[in-house]
Design a protein around this motif. Structure first.
Motif, short mmCIF file in Angstrom:
data_model
loop_
_atom_site.label_atom_id
_atom_site.label_comp_id
_atom_site.label_asym_id
_atom_site.label_seq_id
_atom_site.Cartn_x
_atom_site.Cartn_y
_atom_site.Cartn_z
N GLY A 1 0.83 -1.20 0.00
CA GLY A 1 0.00 0.00 0.00
C GLY A 1 0.86 1.24 0.00
O GLY A 1 2.04 1.20 0.38
N PHE A 2 0.26 2.33 -0.44
CA PHE A 2 0.97 3.61 -0.49
C PHE A 2 0.27 4.62 0.41
O PHE A 2 -0.95 4.56 0.53
N PRO A 3 0.98 5.51 1.03
CA PRO A 3 2.44 5.54 1.09
C PRO A 3 2.98 4.53 2.10
O PRO A 3 2.34 4.26 3.11
N THR A 4 4.11 3.98 1.78
CA THR A 4 4.87 3.17 2.72
C THR A 4 6.22 3.85 2.90
O THR A 4 6.89 4.16 1.92
N LEU A 5 6.59 4.09 4.14
CA LEU A 5 7.87 4.70 4.46
C LEU A 5 8.77 3.63 5.06
O LEU A 5 8.42 3.03 6.08
N THR A 6 9.88 3.38 4.42
CA THR A 6 10.79 2.34 4.86
C THR A 6 12.14 2.96 5.16
O THR A 6 12.71 3.65 4.31
N GLY B 1 0.99 4.26 5.48
CA GLY B 1 -0.02 5.30 5.63
C GLY B 1 0.58 6.64 6.02
O GLY B 1 1.71 6.71 6.49
N ALA B 2 -0.18 7.69 5.78
CA ALA B 2 0.25 9.03 6.14
C ALA B 2 0.20 9.19 7.66
O ALA B 2 -0.77 8.79 8.30
N LYS B 3 1.25 9.73 8.21
CA LYS B 3 1.36 9.93 9.66
C LYS B 3 1.68 11.40 9.93
O LYS B 3 2.33 12.06 9.13
N PRO B 4 1.28 11.91 11.08
CA PRO B 4 1.66 13.27 11.45
C PRO B 4 3.18 13.37 11.65
O PRO B 4 3.85 12.37 11.96
#
Length: 104
Positions: A71-76, A89-92
């Motif tokens: 899934g997008f967004p994925t931050l790695t 997912g989008a995070k603050p």
């Protein structure tokens, strides 16, 4: 912030001297557009300790598949060529900082 592709991923992410946060995103993804300004802020604030890279998952599906991005967004977050943290997912901004700081 740098842009990486399948051709440049290993060199710019896995062989990087310091930690690299890769944003797996897609053009059609509204949360990806929401998180982009936050990543720009983090790049400005943490640029001396963290490289932030952008990878279009639709255009580079082999890399997304290699790291199990579903899934997008994925931050790695990569450190020494290894995945040390992943968020979906989008995070603050404060959540991203809390997750990233121990690895910097």
């Amino acid at each position: 912030m740098i842009t990486v592709t399948s051709a440049t991923f290993d060199e710019q992410v896995l062989n990087a001297p310091g930690p690299v946060l890769v944003d797996f995103w897609a053009d059609w993804c509204p949360p990806c557009k929401m998180i982009a300004p936050i990543l720009e802020q983090l790049d400005a604030e943490l640029g001396d300790r963290l490289t932030i890279a952008s990878l279009n998952g639709d255009e580079n599906p082999d890399i997304a598949s290699r790291y199990g991005v579903l899934g997008f967004p994925t931050l790695t977050l990569y450190k020494g060529g290894e995945v040390v943290h992943q968020m979906v997912g989008a995070k603050p901004k404060r959540h991203l900082l809390a997750a990233l700081t121990p690895h910097l």
